[in-house]
Scaffold this motif. Sequence first.
Motif, PDB file in Angstrom:
ATOM      1  N   LYS A 292       0.840  -1.208   0.000  1.00 26.92           N
ATOM      2  CA  LYS A 292       0.000   0.000   0.000  1.00 26.92           C
ATOM      3  C   LYS A 292       0.871   1.253   0.000  1.00 26.92           C
ATOM      4  CE  LYS A 292      -3.714   2.218   2.580  1.00 26.92           C
ATOM      5  NZ  LYS A 292      -4.552   2.175   3.783  1.00 26.92           N
ATOM      6  N   THR A 293       1.923   1.253   0.812  1.00 32.00           N
ATOM      7  CA  THR A 293       2.834   2.388   0.862  1.00 32.00           C
ATOM      8  C   THR A 293       3.527   2.589  -0.484  1.00 32.00           C
ATOM      9  OG1 THR A 293       3.230   1.951   3.204  1.00 32.00           O
ATOM     10  CG2 THR A 293       4.819   3.362   2.084  1.00 32.00           C
TER      11      THR A 293
ATOM     12  N   VAL B  11       4.577   5.574  -5.717  1.00 31.77           N
ATOM     13  CA  VAL B  11       4.750   5.536  -7.169  1.00 31.77           C
ATOM     14  C   VAL B  11       3.516   6.163  -7.817  1.00 31.77           C
ATOM     15  CG1 VAL B  11       5.067   4.033  -9.168  1.00 31.77           C
ATOM     16  CG2 VAL B  11       6.153   3.460  -7.001  1.00 31.77           C
ATOM     17  N   PRO B  12       3.720   7.215  -8.628  1.00 32.71           N
ATOM     18  CA  PRO B  12       2.561   7.860  -9.246  1.00 32.71           C
ATOM     19  C   PRO B  12       1.961   7.009 -10.366  1.00 32.71           C
ATOM     20  CG  PRO B  12       4.584   8.884 -10.000  1.00 32.71           C
ATOM     21  CD  PRO B  12       4.962   7.880  -8.957  1.00 32.71           C
ATOM     22  N   ASN B  13       0.681   7.219 -10.603  1.00 35.94           N
ATOM     23  CA  ASN B  13      -0.064   6.559 -11.690  1.00 35.94           C
ATOM     24  C   ASN B  13      -0.032   5.032 -11.612  1.00 35.94           C
ATOM     25  OD1 ASN B  13      -0.593   9.123 -12.756  1.00 35.94           O
ATOM     26  ND2 ASN B  13       1.328   9.079 -13.902  1.00 35.94           N
ATOM     27  N   THR B  14      -0.138   4.492 -10.409  1.00 33.55           N
ATOM     28  CA  THR B  14      -0.186   3.037 -10.290  1.00 33.55           C
ATOM     29  C   THR B  14      -1.604   2.565 -10.546  1.00 33.55           C
ATOM     30  OG1 THR B  14      -0.524   3.244  -7.909  1.00 33.55           O
ATOM     31  CG2 THR B  14       1.718   2.847  -8.658  1.00 33.55           C
ATOM     32  N   LYS B  15      -1.696   1.476 -11.288  1.00 32.35           N
ATOM     33  CA  LYS B  15      -2.996   0.892 -11.604  1.00 32.35           C
ATOM     34  C   LYS B  15      -3.181  -0.352 -10.749  1.00 32.35           C
ATOM     35  CE  LYS B  15      -2.473   2.505 -16.304  1.00 32.35           C
ATOM     36  NZ  LYS B  15      -2.166   2.111 -17.671  1.00 32.35           N
ATOM     37  N   SER B  16      -4.209  -0.353  -9.940  1.00 33.53           N
ATOM     38  CA  SER B  16      -4.423  -1.473  -9.025  1.00 33.53           C
ATOM     39  C   SER B  16      -4.866  -2.735  -9.760  1.00 33.53           C
ATOM     40  CB  SER B  16      -5.459  -1.108  -7.967  1.00 33.53           C
ATOM     41  OG  SER B  16      -6.682  -0.774  -8.588  1.00 33.53           O
TER      42      SER B  16
ATOM     43  N   GLN C 281       5.987  -1.050 -12.718  1.00 34.76           N
ATOM     44  CA  GLN C 281       5.811   0.408 -12.682  1.00 34.76           C
ATOM     45  C   GLN C 281       6.820   1.046 -11.736  1.00 34.76           C
ATOM     46  OE1 GLN C 281       1.716   0.849 -11.576  1.00 34.76           O
ATOM     47  NE2 GLN C 281       1.005   0.827 -13.696  1.00 34.76           N
ATOM     48  N   THR C 282       7.097   0.390 -10.619  1.00 32.59           N
ATOM     49  CA  THR C 282       8.092   0.909  -9.677  1.00 32.59           C
ATOM     50  C   THR C 282       9.471   0.938 -10.320  1.00 32.59           C
ATOM     51  OG1 THR C 282       6.800   0.012  -7.835  1.00 32.59           O
ATOM     52  CG2 THR C 282       9.081   0.599  -7.378  1.00 32.59           C
ATOM     53  N   ALA C 283       9.824  -0.125 -11.028  1.00 33.34           N
ATOM     54  CA  ALA C 283      11.127  -0.163 -11.706  1.00 33.34           C
ATOM     55  C   ALA C 283      11.218   0.930 -12.762  1.00 33.34           C
ATOM     56  CB  ALA C 283      11.340  -1.534 -12.342  1.00 33.34           C
ATOM     57  N   ASP C 284      10.152   1.119 -13.523  1.00 31.25           N
ATOM     58  CA  ASP C 284      10.144   2.183 -14.534  1.00 31.25           C
ATOM     59  C   ASP C 284      10.276   3.560 -13.887  1.00 31.25           C
ATOM     60  OD1 ASP C 284       9.868   0.305 -16.515  1.00 31.25           O
ATOM     61  OD2 ASP C 284       7.690   0.562 -16.711  1.00 31.25           O
TER      62      ASP C 284
ATOM     63  N   ILE D 103      11.719   4.252 -11.015  1.00 32.84           N
ATOM     64  CA  ILE D 103      13.089   4.398 -10.519  1.00 32.84           C
ATOM     65  C   ILE D 103      14.024   4.781 -11.669  1.00 32.84           C
ATOM     66  CG2 ILE D 103      15.063   3.134  -9.566  1.00 32.84           C
ATOM     67  CD1 ILE D 103      13.011   1.582  -7.849  1.00 32.84           C
ATOM     68  N   LEU D 104      13.853   4.124 -12.812  1.00 31.48           N
ATOM     69  CA  LEU D 104      14.685   4.464 -13.979  1.00 31.48           C
ATOM     70  C   LEU D 104      14.446   5.911 -14.425  1.00 31.48           C
ATOM     71  CD1 LEU D 104      14.383   1.191 -16.089  1.00 31.48           C
ATOM     72  CD2 LEU D 104      16.389   2.017 -14.832  1.00 31.48           C
ATOM     73  N   ALA D 105      13.190   6.350 -14.410  1.00 29.07           N
ATOM     74  CA  ALA D 105      12.880   7.730 -14.790  1.00 29.07           C
ATOM     75  C   ALA D 105      13.519   8.714 -13.817  1.00 29.07           C
ATOM     76  CB  ALA D 105      11.372   7.935 -14.853  1.00 29.07           C
ATOM     77  N   LEU D 106      13.477   8.407 -12.526  1.00 24.56           N
ATOM     78  CA  LEU D 106      14.102   9.285 -11.529  1.00 24.56           C
ATOM     79  C   LEU D 106      15.616   9.338 -11.717  1.00 24.56           C
ATOM     80  CD1 LEU D 106      12.126   8.398  -8.266  1.00 24.56           C
ATOM     81  CD2 LEU D 106      11.988  10.503  -9.603  1.00 24.56           C
TER      82      LEU D 106
END
Length: 102
Positions: free
Chosen positions: A53-54, A59-64, A74-77, A79-82
Amino acid sequence: MGVTLEVQRKESVWVLKRRQRARRALVKKIMIRPKKSLEASRRPRRAIHKRVKTLKELVPNTKSSEGLDGLFRQTADYILALEMKVRVMQTMVQVLTETDCV
């Protein structure tokens, strides 16, 4: 009559103990956890659920609807963008400091 009641009680206690031993053996045999262990096994699930949940909040724009696999992608993407943004900013700082010195 009093003697037979005592004998019956002793026999019933013996039967109960025998049943308990048999149940313990069965539990060990088929690897069923007692109730206390089942409660303890739910704690890590709650902790994992809380961390997921945290992560969804961070992570923005996460799709449940995509599930955990999608969340991790999405988290990996993200992190790469950051990391890319940090590199761009470092390059900008380096270029701007070089032009200030000249």
